[in-house]
Design a protein around this motif. Sequence first.
Motif, mmCIF file in Angstrom:
data_model
loop_
_atom_site.group_PDB
_atom_site.id
_atom_site.type_symbol
_atom_site.label_atom_id
_atom_site.label_comp_id
_atom_site.label_asym_id
_atom_site.label_seq_id
_atom_site.Cartn_x
_atom_site.Cartn_y
_atom_site.Cartn_z
ATOM 1 N N ALA A 24 0.827 -1.208 0.000
ATOM 2 C CA ALA A 24 0.000 0.000 0.000
ATOM 3 C C ALA A 24 0.861 1.258 0.000
ATOM 4 C CB ALA A 24 -0.924 -0.005 1.220
ATOM 5 N N ALA A 25 1.935 1.243 0.762
ATOM 6 C CA ALA A 25 2.838 2.405 0.772
ATOM 7 C C ALA A 25 3.492 2.595 -0.595
ATOM 8 C CB ALA A 25 3.907 2.227 1.850
ATOM 9 N N GLY A 26 3.890 1.503 -1.246
ATOM 10 C CA GLY A 26 4.486 1.611 -2.574
ATOM 11 C C GLY A 26 3.510 2.164 -3.594
ATOM 12 N N ASP A 27 2.245 1.723 -3.536
ATOM 13 C CA ASP A 27 1.240 2.238 -4.472
ATOM 14 C C ASP A 27 0.984 3.723 -4.235
ATOM 15 O OD1 ASP A 27 1.078 -0.310 -5.464
ATOM 16 O OD2 ASP A 27 -0.723 -0.841 -4.315
ATOM 17 N N ALA A 28 0.897 4.119 -2.976
ATOM 18 C CA ALA A 28 0.657 5.537 -2.672
ATOM 19 C C ALA A 28 1.836 6.403 -3.121
ATOM 20 C CB ALA A 28 0.404 5.715 -1.175
ATOM 21 N N LEU A 29 3.055 5.935 -2.886
ATOM 22 C CA LEU A 29 4.233 6.682 -3.345
ATOM 23 C C LEU A 29 4.248 6.800 -4.857
ATOM 24 C CD1 LEU A 29 6.991 5.191 -0.994
ATOM 25 C CD2 LEU A 29 6.077 7.510 -0.932
ATOM 26 N N THR A 30 3.906 5.719 -5.549
ATOM 27 C CA THR A 30 3.905 5.749 -7.017
ATOM 28 C C THR A 30 2.897 6.764 -7.540
ATOM 29 O OG1 THR A 30 4.562 3.423 -7.068
ATOM 30 C CG2 THR A 30 3.646 4.347 -9.084
ATOM 31 N N ARG A 31 1.699 6.799 -6.943
ATOM 32 C CA ARG A 31 0.689 7.752 -7.404
ATOM 33 C C ARG A 31 1.132 9.192 -7.182
ATOM 34 N NH1 ARG A 31 -2.852 4.042 -4.860
ATOM 35 N NH2 ARG A 31 -2.934 5.406 -3.044
ATOM 36 N N LEU A 32 1.680 9.480 -6.018
ATOM 37 C CA LEU A 32 2.081 10.856 -5.726
ATOM 38 C C LEU A 32 3.222 11.308 -6.626
ATOM 39 C CD1 LEU A 32 1.918 10.919 -1.822
ATOM 40 C CD2 LEU A 32 0.341 11.981 -3.434
ATOM 41 N N VAL A 33 4.242 10.478 -6.780
ATOM 42 C CA VAL A 33 5.396 10.867 -7.599
ATOM 43 C C VAL A 33 4.990 10.973 -9.070
ATOM 44 C CG1 VAL A 33 7.718 10.218 -8.308
ATOM 45 C CG2 VAL A 33 6.998 9.859 -5.950
ATOM 46 N N THR A 34 4.117 10.096 -9.536
ATOM 47 C CA THR A 34 3.653 10.165 -10.920
ATOM 48 C C THR A 34 2.908 11.468 -11.178
ATOM 49 O OG1 THR A 34 3.491 7.756 -11.040
ATOM 50 C CG2 THR A 34 2.259 9.027 -12.666
ATOM 51 N N ALA A 35 2.051 11.870 -10.226
ATOM 52 C CA ALA A 35 1.296 13.114 -10.390
ATOM 53 C C ALA A 35 2.210 14.338 -10.377
ATOM 54 C CB ALA A 35 0.237 13.230 -9.296
ATOM 55 N N ASP A 36 3.266 14.310 -9.568
ATOM 56 C CA ASP A 36 4.168 15.463 -9.487
ATOM 57 C C ASP A 36 5.149 15.535 -10.660
ATOM 58 O OD1 ASP A 36 2.953 16.221 -7.156
ATOM 59 O OD2 ASP A 36 4.436 15.288 -5.840
ATOM 60 N N ALA A 37 5.609 14.376 -11.138
ATOM 61 C CA ALA A 37 6.625 14.365 -12.188
ATOM 62 C C ALA A 37 6.033 14.349 -13.588
ATOM 63 C CB ALA A 37 7.537 13.146 -12.017
ATOM 64 N N GLY A 38 4.756 14.040 -13.736
ATOM 65 C CA GLY A 38 4.147 13.980 -15.062
ATOM 66 C C GLY A 38 4.178 15.291 -15.818
ATOM 67 N N PRO A 39 3.837 16.451 -15.198
ATOM 68 C CA PRO A 39 3.826 17.707 -15.954
ATOM 69 C C PRO A 39 5.170 18.123 -16.512
ATOM 70 C CG PRO A 39 2.539 17.926 -13.941
ATOM 71 C CD PRO A 39 3.249 16.614 -13.859
ATOM 72 N N VAL A 40 6.277 17.588 -16.037
ATOM 73 C CA VAL A 40 7.594 17.970 -16.560
ATOM 74 C C VAL A 40 8.152 16.892 -17.483
ATOM 75 C CG1 VAL A 40 8.116 19.425 -14.594
ATOM 76 C CG2 VAL A 40 8.766 17.027 -14.536
ATOM 77 N N GLY A 41 7.297 16.000 -17.979
ATOM 78 C CA GLY A 41 7.730 15.052 -18.990
ATOM 79 C C GLY A 41 8.363 13.790 -18.476
ATOM 80 N N LEU A 42 8.229 13.469 -17.195
ATOM 81 C CA LEU A 42 8.808 12.247 -16.632
ATOM 82 C C LEU A 42 7.697 11.228 -16.406
ATOM 83 C CD1 LEU A 42 11.295 13.720 -14.000
ATOM 84 C CD2 LEU A 42 11.685 13.223 -16.419
ATOM 85 N N GLU A 43 7.939 9.999 -16.789
ATOM 86 C CA GLU A 43 6.982 8.910 -16.611
ATOM 87 C C GLU A 43 7.534 7.959 -15.559
ATOM 88 O OE1 GLU A 43 4.389 5.777 -19.338
ATOM 89 O OE2 GLU A 43 6.069 6.890 -20.208
ATOM 90 N N VAL A 44 6.817 7.859 -14.444
ATOM 91 C CA VAL A 44 7.241 7.034 -13.309
ATOM 92 C C VAL A 44 6.396 5.769 -13.302
ATOM 93 C CG1 VAL A 44 7.522 6.936 -10.816
ATOM 94 C CG2 VAL A 44 7.919 9.086 -12.026
ATOM 95 N N TYR A 45 7.055 4.611 -13.290
ATOM 96 C CA TYR A 45 6.360 3.328 -13.299
ATOM 97 C C TYR A 45 6.195 2.754 -11.895
ATOM 98 C CZ TYR A 45 7.185 3.373 -18.334
ATOM 99 O OH TYR A 45 7.205 3.714 -19.664
ATOM 100 N N SER A 46 7.181 2.920 -11.050
ATOM 101 C CA SER A 46 7.104 2.301 -9.729
ATOM 102 C C SER A 46 8.033 3.029 -8.771
ATOM 103 C CB SER A 46 7.486 0.816 -9.813
ATOM 104 O OG SER A 46 7.535 0.226 -8.536
ATOM 105 N N VAL A 47 7.544 3.180 -7.530
ATOM 106 C CA VAL A 47 8.348 3.696 -6.424
ATOM 107 C C VAL A 47 8.108 2.753 -5.248
ATOM 108 C CG1 VAL A 47 8.822 5.644 -4.905
ATOM 109 C CG2 VAL A 47 8.068 6.066 -7.248
ATOM 110 N N GLN A 48 9.091 1.926 -4.935
ATOM 111 C CA GLN A 48 8.928 0.897 -3.919
ATOM 112 C C GLN A 48 10.011 1.041 -2.848
ATOM 113 O OE1 GLN A 48 6.406 -1.174 -3.706
ATOM 114 N NE2 GLN A 48 5.501 -0.517 -5.651
#
Length: 374
Positions: free
Chosen positions: A272-296
């Motif tokens: 659950a912590a990994g999924d929450a981290l992935t969602r937050l980092v994806t939302a923050d890094a998406g507008p600057v052209g970065l695609e995040v697949y996983s943060v574990q």
Amino acid sequence: MRTTPSHTPGPEDPAGGVPARPARLIRNEAATEIPVHLLFRDAPTPVPVPLGPAVVGRRQGTGEQPRPRRPVAARHRPVPRVDPDLVERPARVLPGAAGVLAGACGAAGCLATSWWAGLVPPSAAQSLGLPGHAGAGLGPAQWAAYAGAGALALFGLGGLARGRTGRAWVLGLFGRYRGTVRRSGLLWVNPLLLRRRVDVRLRHWRSEPMAGADASGVALRVVVLVVWRVRDTARATLGVEDHEAYLRACVEAALVRVPVETPGGAGGSAGAAGDALTRLVTADAGPVGLEVYSVQPLRVEYAPEVASAMHRRRIAALDAQYRASVLTSVVDSVEDTVTRLTTRGLVELDDRERKALVKDLTVAFCAGRGEQGP
């Protein structure tokens, strides 16, 4: 309700005497409904308030006017904004053969100009298959031909570049974005354009220990593994100063907001912590052209300032758990022994004898457990 004044003669109200104070008597005790607008007929006309989702209606029979409710601002995190026109687009490039051909033509033009000016020795001209020519030297025409042929050679050979798989070039001219080159092989790119190489492959980043916290607020040190890549080279290169440093800052900010599983905690909270981290980092890094697949999270440990205290607390919890399990086992054993003895009719015990037997068996079992050790 209606009241009527009445004059009642009293001891002080003889003929010609002082009349007594009139009293108000309630003639009808039945309650009647009073219209709300009559209570406020002397008050100024209230300003009409539009009813809607932000207004609370008045309650029946109270005469209370509608009260506007203070709008509640939407709680959301600010999303970083980048220039909407800054979007990756392919740049205009030519095959490498065009640059080689232009360079060869420029070199041939320089050689022909040298022969025209008479700078090529006759022996060299014969070896090159050129007829002998006695030039009049370098004049304005020869210098102009040299300049044109040299510029063509430099422009053709200087624009040659080799594209690689998984790498891209971001091109710019005088601070303006001109496109991205993702092609591989020998290419010709305008040598006047500024090139910035960007790695667009799938990348893995293992962080150093970062500050975090668990659900109770205890300080932790967390090592995370981030799987990411550059999706939009224009925004990743020109939208932020350093997209790798920006990704690191996004991970640190997410660790502050998401509680991470503590050492020895429940196993289900790690995912659950990994999924929450992935969602937050994806939302923050998406507008600057970065695609995040996983943060574990890979490794979670207590911070140095609380490690010793939490270790002692963990040892005390394990000791209490062991003592509770031992006590439960002893109680079950005593109960089973007394039940078997009385059920099979081996002994007949009254309450006092039963309590004494239970006490003796408990002491014996506890002593046996103590000798066996944990």
